[in-house]
Design a protein around this motif. Structure first.
Motif, PDB file in Angstrom:
ATOM      1  N   SER A 190      21.091  42.689  71.375  1.00  0.00           N
ATOM      2  CA  SER A 190      22.313  42.331  70.874  1.00  0.00           C
ATOM      3  C   SER A 190      21.971  41.594  69.604  1.00  0.00           C
ATOM      4  CB  SER A 190      23.035  41.349  71.656  1.00  0.00           C
ATOM      5  OG  SER A 190      22.151  40.430  71.924  1.00  0.00           O
ATOM      6  N   ILE A 191      20.874  41.199  69.131  1.00  0.00           N
ATOM      7  CA  ILE A 191      20.773  40.555  67.850  1.00  0.00           C
ATOM      8  C   ILE A 191      20.714  41.766  66.717  1.00  0.00           C
ATOM      9  CG2 ILE A 191      18.950  39.250  66.250  1.00  0.00           C
ATOM     10  CD1 ILE A 191      17.944  38.134  68.967  1.00  0.00           C
ATOM     11  N   ALA A 192      20.207  42.801  67.183  1.00  0.00           N
ATOM     12  CA  ALA A 192      20.256  43.978  65.969  1.00  0.00           C
ATOM     13  C   ALA A 192      21.467  44.360  65.897  1.00  0.00           C
ATOM     14  CB  ALA A 192      19.245  45.159  66.488  1.00  0.00           C
ATOM     15  N   ASP A 193      22.564  44.471  67.136  1.00  0.00           N
ATOM     16  CA  ASP A 193      23.741  44.806  66.997  1.00  0.00           C
ATOM     17  C   ASP A 193      24.688  43.598  66.078  1.00  0.00           C
ATOM     18  OD1 ASP A 193      23.262  46.990  68.665  1.00  0.00           O
ATOM     19  OD2 ASP A 193      24.086  45.928  70.601  1.00  0.00           O
ATOM     20  N   HIS A 194      24.225  42.640  66.225  1.00  0.00           N
ATOM     21  CA  HIS A 194      25.109  41.713  65.468  1.00  0.00           C
ATOM     22  C   HIS A 194      25.076  41.877  64.113  1.00  0.00           C
ATOM     23  CE1 HIS A 194      27.430  38.006  65.033  1.00  0.00           C
ATOM     24  NE2 HIS A 194      26.466  37.543  64.237  1.00  0.00           N
ATOM     25  N   PHE A 195      23.887  42.381  63.559  1.00  0.00           N
ATOM     26  CA  PHE A 195      23.699  42.321  62.050  1.00  0.00           C
ATOM     27  C   PHE A 195      24.000  43.928  61.684  1.00  0.00           C
ATOM     28  CE2 PHE A 195      21.382  38.623  63.048  1.00  0.00           C
ATOM     29  CZ  PHE A 195      21.765  37.756  62.210  1.00  0.00           C
ATOM     30  N   ASP A 196      24.444  44.715  62.666  1.00  0.00           N
ATOM     31  CA  ASP A 196      24.427  46.059  62.334  1.00  0.00           C
ATOM     32  C   ASP A 196      26.103  46.277  62.130  1.00  0.00           C
ATOM     33  OD1 ASP A 196      24.165  48.962  61.867  1.00  0.00           O
ATOM     34  OD2 ASP A 196      23.273  49.139  63.943  1.00  0.00           O
ATOM     35  N   LYS A 197      26.462  47.387  61.427  1.00  0.00           N
ATOM     36  CA  LYS A 197      27.892  47.675  61.109  1.00  0.00           C
ATOM     37  C   LYS A 197      28.463  47.875  62.427  1.00  0.00           C
ATOM     38  CE  LYS A 197      30.695  50.726  58.201  1.00  0.00           C
ATOM     39  NZ  LYS A 197      31.632  49.738  57.399  1.00  0.00           N
ATOM     40  N   ASN A 198      29.925  47.622  62.783  1.00  0.00           N
ATOM     41  CA  ASN A 198      30.602  48.042  63.797  1.00  0.00           C
ATOM     42  C   ASN A 198      31.907  48.572  63.386  1.00  0.00           C
ATOM     43  OD1 ASN A 198      32.114  47.997  66.239  1.00  0.00           O
ATOM     44  ND2 ASN A 198      31.534  46.016  67.204  1.00  0.00           N
ATOM     45  N   ILE A 219      28.003  39.681  56.758  1.00  0.00           N
ATOM     46  CA  ILE A 219      27.074  38.705  57.423  1.00  0.00           C
ATOM     47  C   ILE A 219      25.543  39.005  56.368  1.00  0.00           C
ATOM     48  CG2 ILE A 219      25.435  38.212  59.287  1.00  0.00           C
ATOM     49  CD1 ILE A 219      27.960  38.981  60.861  1.00  0.00           C
ATOM     50  N   VAL A 220      25.114  40.309  56.175  1.00  0.00           N
ATOM     51  CA  VAL A 220      23.971  40.505  55.373  1.00  0.00           C
ATOM     52  C   VAL A 220      24.270  41.284  54.318  1.00  0.00           C
ATOM     53  CG1 VAL A 220      21.751  41.711  55.446  1.00  0.00           C
ATOM     54  CG2 VAL A 220      22.485  40.525  57.526  1.00  0.00           C
ATOM     55  N   PRO A 221      24.275  40.980  53.042  1.00  0.00           N
ATOM     56  CA  PRO A 221      24.698  42.053  51.944  1.00  0.00           C
ATOM     57  C   PRO A 221      23.652  43.237  51.601  1.00  0.00           C
ATOM     58  CG  PRO A 221      23.596  39.765  51.251  1.00  0.00           C
ATOM     59  CD  PRO A 221      23.719  39.746  52.526  1.00  0.00           C
ATOM     60  N   GLU A 248      19.044  32.928  71.074  1.00  0.00           N
ATOM     61  CA  GLU A 248      19.555  33.136  69.943  1.00  0.00           C
ATOM     62  C   GLU A 248      20.961  33.456  69.308  1.00  0.00           C
ATOM     63  OE1 GLU A 248      16.773  34.613  70.836  1.00  0.00           O
ATOM     64  OE2 GLU A 248      15.236  33.149  70.404  1.00  0.00           O
ATOM     65  N   MET A 249      21.428  33.961  70.429  1.00  0.00           N
ATOM     66  CA  MET A 249      23.018  34.595  70.246  1.00  0.00           C
ATOM     67  C   MET A 249      23.946  33.614  70.900  1.00  0.00           C
ATOM     68  SD  MET A 249      23.177  37.316  68.803  1.00  0.00           S
ATOM     69  CE  MET A 249      24.958  37.928  69.114  1.00  0.00           C
ATOM     70  N   LEU A 250      23.139  32.418  71.441  1.00  0.00           N
ATOM     71  CA  LEU A 250      24.392  31.316  71.945  1.00  0.00           C
ATOM     72  C   LEU A 250      24.995  31.011  70.679  1.00  0.00           C
ATOM     73  CD1 LEU A 250      21.861  29.170  74.099  1.00  0.00           C
ATOM     74  CD2 LEU A 250      24.023  30.686  75.055  1.00  0.00           C
ATOM     75  N   PRO A 251      26.267  30.833  70.835  1.00  0.00           N
ATOM     76  CA  PRO A 251      27.033  30.281  69.618  1.00  0.00           C
ATOM     77  C   PRO A 251      27.375  28.900  69.420  1.00  0.00           C
ATOM     78  CG  PRO A 251      28.739  31.097  71.317  1.00  0.00           C
ATOM     79  CD  PRO A 251      27.295  31.342  71.874  1.00  0.00           C
ATOM     80  N   VAL A 252      27.285  28.241  68.462  1.00  0.00           N
ATOM     81  CA  VAL A 252      27.638  26.806  68.002  1.00  0.00           C
ATOM     82  C   VAL A 252      28.721  27.108  67.342  1.00  0.00           C
ATOM     83  CG1 VAL A 252      26.989  25.019  66.523  1.00  0.00           C
ATOM     84  CG2 VAL A 252      25.088  26.111  67.961  1.00  0.00           C
ATOM     85  N   VAL A 253      30.020  26.602  68.057  1.00  0.00           N
ATOM     86  CA  VAL A 253      31.321  26.814  67.775  1.00  0.00           C
ATOM     87  C   VAL A 253      31.806  28.234  67.585  1.00  0.00           C
ATOM     88  CG1 VAL A 253      33.269  26.250  66.170  1.00  0.00           C
ATOM     89  CG2 VAL A 253      31.309  24.495  66.387  1.00  0.00           C
ATOM     90  N   ASP A 254      31.472  28.950  66.487  1.00  0.00           N
ATOM     91  CA  ASP A 254      32.022  30.468  66.267  1.00  0.00           C
ATOM     92  C   ASP A 254      30.950  31.267  65.749  1.00  0.00           C
ATOM     93  OD1 ASP A 254      32.128  29.364  63.780  1.00  0.00           O
ATOM     94  OD2 ASP A 254      34.116  29.811  63.457  1.00  0.00           O
ATOM     95  N   LYS A 255      29.698  30.864  65.679  1.00  0.00           N
ATOM     96  CA  LYS A 255      28.714  31.748  65.168  1.00  0.00           C
ATOM     97  C   LYS A 255      27.434  31.482  65.925  1.00  0.00           C
ATOM     98  CE  LYS A 255      28.822  30.236  60.597  1.00  0.00           C
ATOM     99  NZ  LYS A 255      28.567  29.979  59.298  1.00  0.00           N
ATOM    100  N   PRO A 256      26.626  32.800  66.201  1.00  0.00           N
ATOM    101  CA  PRO A 256      25.366  32.784  66.912  1.00  0.00           C
ATOM    102  C   PRO A 256      24.488  31.721  66.044  1.00  0.00           C
ATOM    103  CG  PRO A 256      25.861  34.849  66.179  1.00  0.00           C
ATOM    104  CD  PRO A 256      27.098  33.995  65.885  1.00  0.00           C
ATOM    105  N   LEU A 257      23.601  31.331  66.791  1.00  0.00           N
ATOM    106  CA  LEU A 257      22.562  30.382  66.230  1.00  0.00           C
ATOM    107  C   LEU A 257      21.712  31.481  65.336  1.00  0.00           C
ATOM    108  CD1 LEU A 257      20.785  28.616  69.130  1.00  0.00           C
ATOM    109  CD2 LEU A 257      21.806  27.668  67.258  1.00  0.00           C
TER     110      LEU A 257
END
Ligand code: UTP
Length: 294
Positions: A64-72, A94-96, A29-38
């Motif tokens: 890494s899915i949780a990391d992607h939606f977490d604040k960095n 990404i998530v309001p 699910e983290m494979l990118p399509v152009v510049d965003k993960p699935l």
């Protein structure tokens, strides 16, 4: 009046064997399509449909899915310091704030039905949506889940997104038998997981978008392992159909099966051709490979 659907389940605990070795340590699910993960496309579709609780069914290799939606915070500070405002907004929004992300571990990959059942403690007995992120759907102006929710709000029943497939491919999908009701909507009479073409009730295949009643959990709890020795969502829906009506909806838009390499490549090419920054340059490149391309 039907109750508004605000909870969506993303089952992302599968092994992704068709993409090995890419998926050995990182989620499909983290494979990118152009510049965003699935998974981000799936989340954006859910947000567009009004979802407020995003429930991810994950496994050990999916951190890494949780990391992607977490604040960095570190990345944000760095982008801010370098004056990269646009990029900063891209990673921040990404998530309001009024939407929550909930992560539940599926202890073993026992099948899609089992993954959905793992959401029961959070969903309870409400109706809810399910998105399989590896089915990437470009719904154009109205995302596929939003279309499904519209049918649910009008009709008050669970709804499955379906599309016609070639007869030879019925053994890759859940296939429904149904009676047409009106434009794009039919009443499901039957559903079978991966039937051989000669046994398939039709060529209408269920794709990765569902609106399900909370009652489905009861049937999932009592569903034995089926096709592929997995607990199949299709089998629980088949039992539900004995007491409840369910609808099928032929969604508007184009689906890419990004769980397969060919579908993933098709999505990459077509999303790149539509991409604001890339479109012209990418088209010129493709023309050098295939001069007849207009
Ligand atoms: P797939 O059938 O695509 O399986 O699952 P998979 O493991 O992801 O991929 P392959 O076939 O080995 O390449 C359909 C969806 O159900 C989820 C997957 O993450 C995918 O979104 N799933 C499947 C689970 O969450 N848990 C499972 O036990 C099985």
């Amino acid at each position: 009046m039907t109750q508004s659907i605000r909870k969506v389940v993303f089952p992302v605990a599968g092994l992704g064997t068709r993409f090995l070795p890419a998926t050995k340590a990182s989620p499909k699910e983290m494979l990118p399509v152009v510049d965003k993960p699935l998974i981000q496309y799936a989340v954006e579709e859910a947000l567009d449909a009004g979802m407020k609780q995003l429930i991810f069914i994950t496994s050990v290799s999916k951190r890494s899915i949780a990391d992607h939606f977490d604040k960095n915070a570190e990345l944000e500070a760095e982008l801010e310091q370098r004056g990269k405002k646009a990029l900063l907004e891209t990673v921040q929004k990404i998530v309001p704030d009024n939407v929550s992300c909930i992560y539940i571990r599926q202890p073993e990959p026992l099948g899609l039905g089992h993954a959905v059942l793992c959401a029961k403690p959070v969903v309870g007995d409400e109706s809810f949506a399910v998105i399989l992120p590896d089915d990437l759907i470009n719904g154009g102006e109205k995302g596929c889940l939003k279309q499904l929710i519209g049918v649910n709000e009008q009709q008050g029943f669970g709804v499955l997104a379906v599309e016609k497939v070639v007869k030879e491919e019925t053994n890759q999908y859940g296939i429904i038998g149904s009676n047409p009701l009106f434009d794009r909507v039919s009443k499901i009479s039957d559903i079978v997981e991966k039937p051989a073409p000669e046994d398939a009730p039709s060529n209408l295949a269920v794709v990765g978008r569902y609106v399900l009643p909370g009652k489905i959990f009861h049937f999932l709890e009592n569903t034995p392992r089926g096709a592929g020795d997995e607990i199949q969502l299709t089998d629980a829906i088949a039992t539900l159909l004995q007491s409840d009506s369910m609808l099928a909806y032929e969604f508007k838009g184009k689906r890419y099966d990004c769980g397969s390499k060919l579908g993933y490549l098709q999505a990459t090419v077509e999303y790149a051709l539509e991409h604001e920054e890339l479109s012209d340059g990418f088209k010129r490149y493709l023309q050098t490979l295939c001069p007849t391309l207009s």
